[in-house]
Write a protein that holds these residues in place. Sequence first.
Motif, PDB file in Angstrom:
ATOM      1  N   VAL A   1      21.729 -29.296 -23.321  1.00 37.78           N
ATOM      2  CA  VAL A   1      21.386 -30.716 -23.285  1.00 37.78           C
ATOM      3  C   VAL A   1      20.726 -31.037 -21.950  1.00 37.78           C
ATOM      4  O   VAL A   1      21.342 -30.876 -20.888  1.00 37.78           O
ATOM      5  CB  VAL A   1      22.626 -31.595 -23.486  1.00 37.78           C
ATOM      6  N   GLU A   2      19.482 -31.499 -22.038  1.00 42.15           N
ATOM      7  CA  GLU A   2      18.737 -31.868 -20.836  1.00 42.15           C
ATOM      8  C   GLU A   2      18.875 -33.362 -20.560  1.00 42.15           C
ATOM      9  O   GLU A   2      19.065 -34.165 -21.481  1.00 42.15           O
ATOM     10  CB  GLU A   2      17.247 -31.540 -20.972  1.00 42.15           C
ATOM     11  N   SER A   3      18.731 -33.699 -19.298  1.00 43.69           N
ATOM     12  CA  SER A   3      18.717 -35.102 -18.886  1.00 43.69           C
ATOM     13  C   SER A   3      17.965 -35.219 -17.571  1.00 43.69           C
ATOM     14  O   SER A   3      17.656 -34.206 -16.932  1.00 43.69           O
ATOM     15  CB  SER A   3      20.147 -35.638 -18.729  1.00 43.69           C
ATOM     16  N   GLY A   4      17.662 -36.447 -17.187  1.00 43.60           N
ATOM     17  CA  GLY A   4      17.051 -36.688 -15.894  1.00 43.60           C
ATOM     18  C   GLY A   4      15.579 -37.034 -15.926  1.00 43.60           C
ATOM     19  O   GLY A   4      14.995 -37.352 -14.883  1.00 43.60           O
TER      20      GLY A   4
ATOM     21  N   LEU B   1      15.982 -32.813 -12.975  1.00 41.79           N
ATOM     22  CA  LEU B   1      16.382 -32.555 -14.348  1.00 41.79           C
ATOM     23  C   LEU B   1      17.635 -31.689 -14.372  1.00 41.79           C
ATOM     24  O   LEU B   1      17.807 -30.811 -13.516  1.00 41.79           O
ATOM     25  CB  LEU B   1      15.263 -31.850 -15.108  1.00 41.79           C
ATOM     26  N   SER B   2      18.478 -31.926 -15.359  1.00 41.94           N
ATOM     27  CA  SER B   2      19.693 -31.132 -15.545  1.00 41.94           C
ATOM     28  C   SER B   2      19.718 -30.560 -16.951  1.00 41.94           C
ATOM     29  O   SER B   2      19.253 -31.205 -17.898  1.00 41.94           O
ATOM     30  CB  SER B   2      20.943 -31.990 -15.332  1.00 41.94           C
ATOM     31  N   CYS B   3      20.272 -29.380 -17.079  1.00 37.71           N
ATOM     32  CA  CYS B   3      20.445 -28.737 -18.381  1.00 37.71           C
ATOM     33  C   CYS B   3      21.872 -28.200 -18.424  1.00 37.71           C
ATOM     34  O   CYS B   3      22.205 -27.281 -17.666  1.00 37.71           O
ATOM     35  CB  CYS B   3      19.440 -27.611 -18.557  1.00 37.71           C
TER      36      CYS B   3
ATOM     37  N   THR C   1      13.508 -33.322 -22.324  1.00 35.76           N
ATOM     38  CA  THR C   1      13.530 -34.620 -21.655  1.00 35.76           C
ATOM     39  C   THR C   1      12.113 -34.913 -21.165  1.00 35.76           C
ATOM     40  O   THR C   1      11.439 -34.036 -20.617  1.00 35.76           O
ATOM     41  CB  THR C   1      14.553 -34.634 -20.502  1.00 35.76           C
TER      42      THR C   1
END
Length: 123
Positions: A5-8, A20-22, A117
């Motif tokens: 799950v990616e975010s940022g 970005l985070s994964c 993302t």
Amino acid sequence: QVQLVESGGGSVQAGGSLRLSCVASRYIGSSNCMGWFRQAPGKERVGVATIYRNNGDTYYADSVKGRFTISQDSAKNTVYLQLNSLIPEDTAMYSCAAGLCTSGDNWFEYQYWGQGTQVTVSS
């Protein structure tokens, strides 16, 4: 089954930064590398950065060297991508992957992918 799950992602002006985070849903014992890829509208997906899980060695596409940094926190099953000095050409959907690499940024098996993302850089 592992989920990434990616975010940022977000919208920034040129010169700005994003992180970005994964996050992997669990430890991935079968993968020796993780990486970030991006796909701009109408273009093929390309590799951005790769990190080896055992020793932390990193590799970058020429287009992002000196501006992007990939890192990992093994305890959190998380890989990061720090994006600095962003330019409009960095606009793309950024996805992370886990898999098997031979050497450098040579992937021979992509085992898991996140959904991505969006990063949008305006001039």
